[in-house]
Write an enzyme that holds these catalytic residues in place. Structure first.
Site, PDB file in Angstrom:
ATOM      1  N   GLU A  95       7.708 -62.292  27.853  1.00 32.56           N
ATOM      2  CA  GLU A  95       8.132 -62.038  26.463  1.00 32.56           C
ATOM      3  C   GLU A  95       9.531 -62.572  26.223  1.00 32.56           C
ATOM      4  O   GLU A  95      10.249 -62.105  25.357  1.00 32.56           O
ATOM      5  CB  GLU A  95       8.032 -60.542  26.109  1.00 32.56           C
ATOM      6  CG  GLU A  95       8.945 -59.644  26.900  1.00 32.56           C
ATOM      7  CD  GLU A  95       8.810 -58.159  26.557  1.00 32.56           C
ATOM      8  OE1 GLU A  95       7.980 -57.787  25.716  1.00 32.56           O
ATOM      9  OE2 GLU A  95       9.562 -57.379  27.150  1.00 32.56           O
ATOM     10  N   HIS A 143      10.919 -50.601  31.648  1.00 32.95           N
ATOM     11  CA  HIS A 143      11.853 -51.494  32.340  1.00 32.95           C
ATOM     12  C   HIS A 143      12.114 -50.937  33.731  1.00 32.95           C
ATOM     13  O   HIS A 143      12.411 -49.743  33.868  1.00 32.95           O
ATOM     14  CB  HIS A 143      13.185 -51.564  31.590  1.00 32.95           C
ATOM     15  CG  HIS A 143      13.150 -52.479  30.408  1.00 32.95           C
ATOM     16  ND1 HIS A 143      14.131 -52.465  29.441  1.00 32.95           N
ATOM     17  CD2 HIS A 143      12.267 -53.448  30.046  1.00 32.95           C
ATOM     18  CE1 HIS A 143      13.854 -53.386  28.525  1.00 32.95           C
ATOM     19  NE2 HIS A 143      12.725 -53.987  28.871  1.00 32.95           N
ATOM     20  N   SER A 154       9.865 -51.505  23.794  1.00 32.32           N
ATOM     21  CA  SER A 154       9.705 -52.774  24.520  1.00 32.32           C
ATOM     22  C   SER A 154      10.609 -52.690  25.736  1.00 32.32           C
ATOM     23  O   SER A 154      11.457 -53.532  25.984  1.00 32.32           O
ATOM     24  CB  SER A 154      10.017 -53.971  23.648  1.00 32.32           C
ATOM     25  OG  SER A 154      11.140 -53.768  22.865  1.00 32.32           O
ATOM     26  N   ASP A 170      14.651 -50.173  23.199  1.00 34.37           N
ATOM     27  CA  ASP A 170      14.947 -50.473  24.601  1.00 34.37           C
ATOM     28  C   ASP A 170      16.439 -50.420  24.905  1.00 34.37           C
ATOM     29  O   ASP A 170      16.872 -49.593  25.700  1.00 34.37           O
ATOM     30  CB  ASP A 170      14.347 -51.829  25.001  1.00 34.37           C
ATOM     31  CG  ASP A 170      14.661 -52.952  24.027  1.00 34.37           C
ATOM     32  OD1 ASP A 170      15.206 -52.667  22.939  1.00 34.37           O
ATOM     33  OD2 ASP A 170      14.363 -54.117  24.332  1.00 34.37           O
ATOM     34  N   GLU A 230       8.414 -54.418  32.969  1.00 34.80           N
ATOM     35  CA  GLU A 230       9.242 -55.617  32.931  1.00 34.80           C
ATOM     36  C   GLU A 230      10.433 -55.432  33.852  1.00 34.80           C
ATOM     37  O   GLU A 230      11.052 -54.372  33.873  1.00 34.80           O
ATOM     38  CB  GLU A 230       9.752 -55.862  31.498  1.00 34.80           C
ATOM     39  CG  GLU A 230      10.695 -57.063  31.396  1.00 34.80           C
ATOM     40  CD  GLU A 230      11.260 -57.270  29.985  1.00 34.80           C
ATOM     41  OE1 GLU A 230      11.167 -56.353  29.159  1.00 34.80           O
ATOM     42  OE2 GLU A 230      11.795 -58.365  29.736  1.00 34.80           O
ATOM     43  N   GLN A 247       5.766 -49.642  27.300  1.00 35.98           N
ATOM     44  CA  GLN A 247       6.239 -50.564  28.336  1.00 35.98           C
ATOM     45  C   GLN A 247       7.464 -49.970  29.019  1.00 35.98           C
ATOM     46  O   GLN A 247       8.267 -49.300  28.365  1.00 35.98           O
ATOM     47  CB  GLN A 247       6.626 -51.918  27.711  1.00 35.98           C
ATOM     48  CG  GLN A 247       7.084 -52.964  28.724  1.00 35.98           C
ATOM     49  CD  GLN A 247       7.865 -54.118  28.107  1.00 35.98           C
ATOM     50  OE1 GLN A 247       9.076 -54.231  28.257  1.00 35.98           O
ATOM     51  NE2 GLN A 247       7.160 -54.980  27.379  1.00 35.98           N
ATOM     52  N   GLN A 275       8.115 -58.961  20.394  1.00 33.83           N
ATOM     53  CA  GLN A 275       8.923 -57.755  20.533  1.00 33.83           C
ATOM     54  C   GLN A 275      10.036 -57.874  19.520  1.00 33.83           C
ATOM     55  O   GLN A 275      10.795 -58.846  19.492  1.00 33.83           O
ATOM     56  CB  GLN A 275       9.442 -57.533  21.962  1.00 33.83           C
ATOM     57  CG  GLN A 275      10.434 -58.542  22.492  1.00 33.83           C
ATOM     58  CD  GLN A 275      11.174 -58.046  23.733  1.00 33.83           C
ATOM     59  OE1 GLN A 275      11.278 -56.846  23.986  1.00 33.83           O
ATOM     60  NE2 GLN A 275      11.700 -58.976  24.513  1.00 33.83           N
TER      61      GLN A 275
END
Lengths: 744, 136
Positions: A222, A144, A363, A336, A171, A142, A297
């Site tokens: 999430e 950001h 995440s 993350d 995200e 994933q 997560q």
């Protein structure tokens, strides 16, 4: 106090910018095994749980009640709790025990039991466990995507690039909450430009997040945070029931959800109740499961610096990932938020998830510069893209991304930015100018973007949230402006929302827009020869970093015209005078024309001959054919030399001064670091050889030590040597050469 | 219909049977229909029956809690957006009295046939009363 220069230097290192603290269980500052953690127990009477982990039903808090009634599988609980924790630990590390066999019993384990299992495991065993217990077979990643300007064109461009790089989810979040719909819109349009099927979300307050999902601007959420104590939960203004209801509300609108937990949050909020972080996380995970979330997560997320300040913190983070997998939850495994100043430490930590694989290894990999990250990260940023691709290539481990070229990145960034420009124009939102498009296509981050008046943007965002327009208006805008492929991707996301296949555990869409989840891609790892391993097309893609060159490319620049000034006369004979014999490798001045350092072979010859001449004697030149080895070449020179002194010179520039009475592999002076050798060095080599021939006291030639040269040039070294070796004729004797040159 | 054995993914196996929340066949969700302005947001929402099929798939694959969630979700497909947000708000700590929660549960069951959600909210009401999480 006396100060050690070494300790002084160590104090400056990144690792010493971190904070380290000794455990303090009373404050919850302990990652695992608090002396106040309960012992595992369960009592079931008439199908009802009467005790969990030493707490009687009358003393249950809301979490205990939720776990007892909604998370635990009471049909197996007594059997599960009776099995020794060490047996579970051994099963988790044992490749012969399949996932399902363990999962069946884990469904009946209490939080203290789960924590007790981990007590028996080291990180290697836990990594084996994660490789097996991860619910989706294929790992993913994933990203950001945010920027401090909250610039729509830059968001769309970065989202498009992230999608092209292979991230399965993207995200975003907000600096100013009112920007939420536009940030969500920008990454929706950007990702679907880069690759259809990338799931997107905008992390905002729960009710606002649900509104964005209802408008079709996001496809997953999430933000549903849970905590391991009742008081922390209430401080977070939720209960397990409110969160579970929210999960159902999202699902009713066809939106994928995963909860958020992670070690350290309870201690950070002052409500740890003397329990270890891992025990509280086990409670969280059972709440997550009981609520019917498909995943979580965890991996400490934004609190990561807290466990990392404590002993065993990184181990505990892996443990929480493993626990979630054991419980059948999709895991977005952390990595993350900024966890360390030290590149060594952050990379070492990453390996615990990267090597076994996770449903989402990060995440949120920060696919933007650190300065643009509004999540408090990232631990790996856009600046680390190439490092990460090389890690995949090094280990043949699928980290969920792929290398792309600069041209591909520029093209997709421009298209993403132009698509959001078209949507803004069609929907009468504030103009995005061509200047902003150009900047976004080329930008690394916000600092490269022109100023944008955010007041009209915010007003338009408010109006958009209040109005009826939703993602159908976005599709129409894209259709009208020539972005029908992007429109089709967003439309297919809409159809997938109707089919709801991606609400199943650990669902993503693959490169062909096909859903891939724990239902149709269930992890079947049972040791070598099973489970996921990147091969075929995927492995070729992982290998193909743009930096990788063809082997020919290393040698080609060193090929040139054979030296016309260098003429072969006939077989070389032993000399009788005080001379130096310069013995050349078989490709020197022929098949190869320059040294590894780029010096022309004739210039090197001139330098050495000048050096010899400066001491008043002459040098003969011979070519060696039977060997390409530097010592062997130099030894031939020494034995042919009337003085017994010879110089060996390989085509790549490596040189040796040899003496005929030494062992073949010994030498007077050796110059192995050919890339560092200059013409001045070669002249000094010639001079020193002459001085040895004259029996004069001689100071060895000083050369610069460059320990990075081998690292940079080892491939070229190997290939140049191979080229020289191609010219070897084992039967051919050394040949005398004449070099057309006069000393100045 | 929830008991019909479904082959996952439904997008491939049952594309001709899937319907939107508004009752349209999936096949009607086309680029042309959107371009013509013939579809509304409600036409791109999932149908309760689809979520029940997904719940059965989850249950049969060993994810019973997810299945229960999807069954609750199926019931909520008919509940309007604003009502969903209000229910969530009432379930947060110290927002509602015991009676308000029970009445909410009954309302959902009577209005939308939401039995699972009603039972879930009544369960919350009991626990909130026991743990002091009702409005003070």
């Amino acid at each position: 106090m006396e100060r050690s220069k070494r300790f002084d230097l160590l104090a400056q290192r990144d690792i010493n910018k971190e904070t380290y603290v000794e455990p303090w269980p009373e404050a919850g500052l302990i990652v695992a095994d608090s002396p106040y953690d309960p012992s595992p127990s369960i009592k079931i009477e008439d199908g009802r749980v009467r005790e969990i982990d030493g707490v009687a039903r009358a003393d249950f808090d809301a979490l205990d009640i939720f776990i007892a009634t909604r998370a635990l599988d009471l049909r197996v609980a007594e059997e599960a709790m009776a099995l020794p924790s060490k047996d579970y630990a051994r099963m988790l590390a044992d490749i012969n025990v399949p996932r399902a066999e363990i999962a069946r019993l884990i469904a009946g384990c209490t939080p203290a039991k789960l924590t007790d299992i981990i007590r028996h495991m080291n990180v290697l065993e836990m990594m084996m466990g994660l490789a097996k217990m991860r619910i989706r077979r294929t790992p993913a990643n994933q990203a950001h995507v945010t920027n401090w300007r909250e610039h729509p064109a830059l968001l769309a461009a970065d989202a498009a690039e992230a999608a092209l790089r292979g991230f399965a989810e993207v995200e975003t979040t907000v600096r100013v909450a009112r920007f939420a719909p536009f940030n969500a819109l920008a990454i929706l349009v950007g990702t679907q430009t880069g690759r259809g099927g990338v799931l997107t979300q905008c992390s905002v307050e729960e009710a606002l997040g649900l509104r964005l999902a209802m408008k079709g601007l996001t496809s997953y959420a999430e933000t549903l945070s849970v905590y391991g104590t009742e008081k922390t939960f209430v401080d977070g203004d939720d209960t397990p029931w409110s969160k579970a209801f929210l999960a159902s509300a999202y699902a009713s609108r066809g939106v994928k959800i995963r909860f958020t937990s992670g070690t350290g949050s309870e201690a950070l909020m002052g409500r740890a109740e003397r329990k270890s972080m891992l025990y509280l996380e086990a409670r969280c995970l059972l709440v997550v499961k009981g609520a019917g979330s498909q995943g979580v997560q965890n991996g400490s997320i934004s609190c990561i610096a807290l466990p990392e300040a404590l002993p065993g913190g990184v181990r505990a983070v892996l443990a929480e990932n493993l626990l979630a997998s054991m419980l059948g939850l999709e895991v977005a495994a952390g990595n993350d938020a900024l966890a360390s100043h030290s590149s060594i430490r952050k990379t070492a930590k990453l390996m615990l998830q990267f090597i076994p694989g996770a449903d989402f290894i990060f995440s949120g990999y920060s696919a933007i510069p650190k300065r643009d990250n509004l999540f408090g990260g990232g631990n790996f940023d856009a600046e680390d893209f190439d490092d990460y691709n090389v890690l995949q290539r090094d280990m043949q481990v699928d980290g969920g991304v792929r290398p792309i070229t600069e041209a591909e990145a520029l093209a997709i960034r421009r298209k993403g930015a132009r698509a959001i420009q078209a949507v803004y124009r069609e929907m009468n939102l504030p103009e995005i100018t061509d200047e902003e498009i150009d900047a976004a296509a080329l930008a690394h981050g916000s600092d490269d973007m022109p100023e944008r008046d955010i007041v009209p943007d915010l007003e338009a965002a408010d109006a958009f949230m209040a109005g009826d327009d939703d993602f159908l208006a976005v599709i129409r805008a894209l259709q009208k402006t020539g972005f029908s492929d992007v429109a089709d991707n967003i439309l297919e996301m809409g159809r997938q929302r109707i089919a709801a296949d991606y609400l199943q555990p650990s669902a993503i869409f693959d490169a062909d827009f096909k859903v891939q989840s724990a239902i149709n891609d269930a992890n079947d790892y049972v040791g070598p020869g099973s489970g996921y391993r990147p091969g075929g097309e995927r492995w070729r893609e992982m290998q193909a970093i743009p930096q990788a060159k063809s082997p020919e490319g290393f040698v080609d620049p060193h090929i040139g015209e054979p030296l016309s000034r260098l003429v072969e006369l006939g077989p070389a004979a032993p000399g009788t005078q005080r001379e130096v014999v310069l013995a050349l490798g078989p490709a020197f001045g022929g098949a190869l024309a320059t040294t590894i350092g780029g010096l022309d072979h004739d210039a090197v010859l001139e330098a050495i001959l000048s050096g010899v001449a400066s001491e008043g004697i002459v040098a003969r030149i011979v070519r060696v054919y039977h060997s390409s080895d530097c010592a062997a070449i130099g030894y031939v020179g020494a034995r042919l030399s009337g003085s017994g002194i010879g110089i060996g010179l390989q085509s790549r520039g490596t040189a040796v001064i040899h003496q005929k009475d030494l062992a073949p592999l010994n030498n007077l002076e050796l110059f192995p670091q050919s890339p560092s050798l200059t013409l001045a060095t070669y002249e000094n080599i010639g001079r020193n050889a002459a001085r040895y021939a004259l029996g004069l006291a001689t100071v060895p030639v000083a050369v610069e030590i460059d320990n990075g040269a081998r690292l940079r040039l080892i491939v070229k070294t190997a290939l140049l040597h191979r080229r020289e070796t191609d010219e070897v004729c084992p039967e051919q004797p050394p040949m005398e050469l004449r070099f057309d040159w006069e000393p100045e | 219909m929830a008991e019909t054995k479904s082959e996952y993914p439904l997008r491939d196996s049952e594309a001709d049977q899937l319907r939107t929340h508004s009752g349209l066949p999936l096949g009607d969700i086309t680029a042309e229909a959107i371009a013509a302005g013939a579809l509304r947001g409600d036409d791109l929402r999932t149908h309760a029956d689809t979520l029940r099929r997904q719940a059965a798939i989850a249950r049969d694959s060993g994810y019973p809690q997810l299945a229960a969630n999807l069954l609750r979700a199926a019931e909520l497909t008919d509940v309007p957006n604003e009502e969903l947000l209000k229910i969530y708000e009432l379930l947060r700590p110290e927002r509602a009295s015991y009676g308000e929660l029970v009445r909410l549960a009954d309302y959902l069951e009577e209005t939308y046939g939401a039995r699972e959600n009603a039972a879930f909210i009544k369960d919350a009401a009991e626990v909130y009363r026991e743990r002091g999480l009702l409005r003070r």
